[in-house]
Design an enzyme around this catalytic site. Structure first.
Site, PDB file in Angstrom:
ATOM      1  N   ASN A 143       0.692  -1.292   0.011  1.00  0.00           N
ATOM      2  CA  ASN A 143      -0.020   0.045  -0.087  1.00  0.00           C
ATOM      3  C   ASN A 143       0.624   1.719   0.014  1.00  0.00           C
ATOM      4  OD1 ASN A 143      -2.750  -1.216   0.315  1.00  0.00           O
ATOM      5  ND2 ASN A 143      -2.585  -2.009   2.286  1.00  0.00           N
ATOM      6  N   LYS A 165      -8.204 -15.813   2.062  1.00  0.00           N
ATOM      7  CA  LYS A 165      -7.914 -14.218   0.747  1.00  0.00           C
ATOM      8  C   LYS A 165      -8.527 -14.219   0.506  1.00  0.00           C
ATOM      9  CE  LYS A 165      -4.429 -11.659   1.732  1.00  0.00           C
ATOM     10  NZ  LYS A 165      -4.528 -10.228   1.986  1.00  0.00           N
TER      11      LYS A 165
END
Length: 319
Positions: A17, A131
């Site tokens: 990120n 996930k």
């Protein structure tokens, strides 16, 4: 294995990120980070860089899925998308470090290694994929995908639509570890294990060769294994905050500057850290600190990296 020099060896993990959401953003951010990383080398550290790839691999997969729907390109599964993300993130890091070295008159070498991570095909995670990856779909689209690809699992995600879920098995072995060590011994800055590495298993129907599996390795655990296999002295996990905190985001928030592995484990078991954010970093730090006497994991902010390495910032976790 003997080390060729006596510099402190540090694995530096950059979050996916933190690299931005577009190639242009990523170039801007890694160019800002590169001088900080070089400063760590100037302090007498030998660095290995690893990085996340969550936003990037999702972007790649979404683009191929969209093109496949229009008949313009084949669909691309997760191992290939992971390899692509390692390649272009490594390329941007190499260029950014090159620019920073040119400005500071340094002539070090940089190399990226597209890294495979062996996992156990019998890992329980494969029986319970959790996930989420890829784009949100309608229920009808998800059911159509599962009919066409029975090996895939889709689940409803928090009322926002259906998403594919994959396993997140424990990393067992870095396939390219000998190549990484060889580059380090020849004084390269190495970029490796992006996104935790591409999960692979042995295919004994093909003489034991490796084959990719649709799974995701936790990037912090992948970085921890990289640090162990490279005989690192320190694992440096970069976050958006300067310290690990308890009671995060509340008026009682408390910054933690020094923890033993036992203290960190007690706090993690008590649920003091965010499940999808800080807890994986703390768990990786605990494992690394316990792996060999004298090893330290530091969790801190990128812009404070030189101070953190010098012990003036960040949270240090040790045995």
């Amino acid at each position: 294995m003997a080390r060729i020099n006596n510099d402190q060896r540090v694995v530096v993990a950059l979050g996916g990120n933190a690299l931005g959401d577009t190639p242009e953003e990523q170039i801007e951010r890694v160019r800002a980070a590169a001088p900080v990383l070089l400063k760590m080398i100037e302090q007498g550290n030998e660095i290995i860089i690893t990085h996340g790839n969550g936003p990037q691999v999702g972007m790649i997969q979404k683009a191929f899925a969209s093109a496949a729907e229009q008949g313009k390109a084949p669909a691309m599964d997760l191992p290939e998308c992971g390899a692509m993300s390692q390649g272009y993130i490594g390329y941007h890091l190499q260029q950014a470090l090159g620019v920073a070295m040119h400005k500071s008159y340094k002539r070090w070498h940089v190399a990226s290694v597209v890294t495979q991570m062996e996992v156990d095909p019998d890992d329980p995670a494969f029986s319970n994929p959790t996930k989420p990856i890829g784009a949100f779909l309608t229920k009808e689209q998800a059911e159509s995908e599962m009919r066409e690809h029975p090996e895939m699992t889709f689940v409803e995600d928090s009322g926002r639509g259906w998403r594919r879920v994959v396993a997140s098995p424990e990393p067992k072995k870095i396939v390219e570890a000998p190549s990484i060590l060889n580059l380090l011994d020849n004084e390269f800055i190495v970029i490796a294990c992006g996104g935790g590495g591409i999960p692979v298993v042995r295919d004994y129907e093909d003489k034991g060769a490796y084959k990719g599996v649709a799974a995701v390795i936790d990037k912090d655990m992948g970085g921890e294994l990289l640090a162990e296999d490279c005989y690192a002295d320190m694992l440096f996990l970069l976050t958006a905050v300067e310290h690990v905190c308890i009671k995060f985001g509340t008026p009682e928030q408390e910054e933690l500057k020094d923890l033993t592995a036992d203290e960190a484990e007690r706090l993690a078991d008590a649920g003091e850290f965010g499940k999808g954010s800080m807890e994986p970093k703390v768990r990786a730090a605990i494992r690394f600190a316990r792996s060999r006497p004298g090893r330290v994991c530091v969790i801190g902010a990128l812009e404070k990296a030189p101070e953190t390495i010098a012990g003036l910032s960040g949270t240090r976790i040790h045995a």
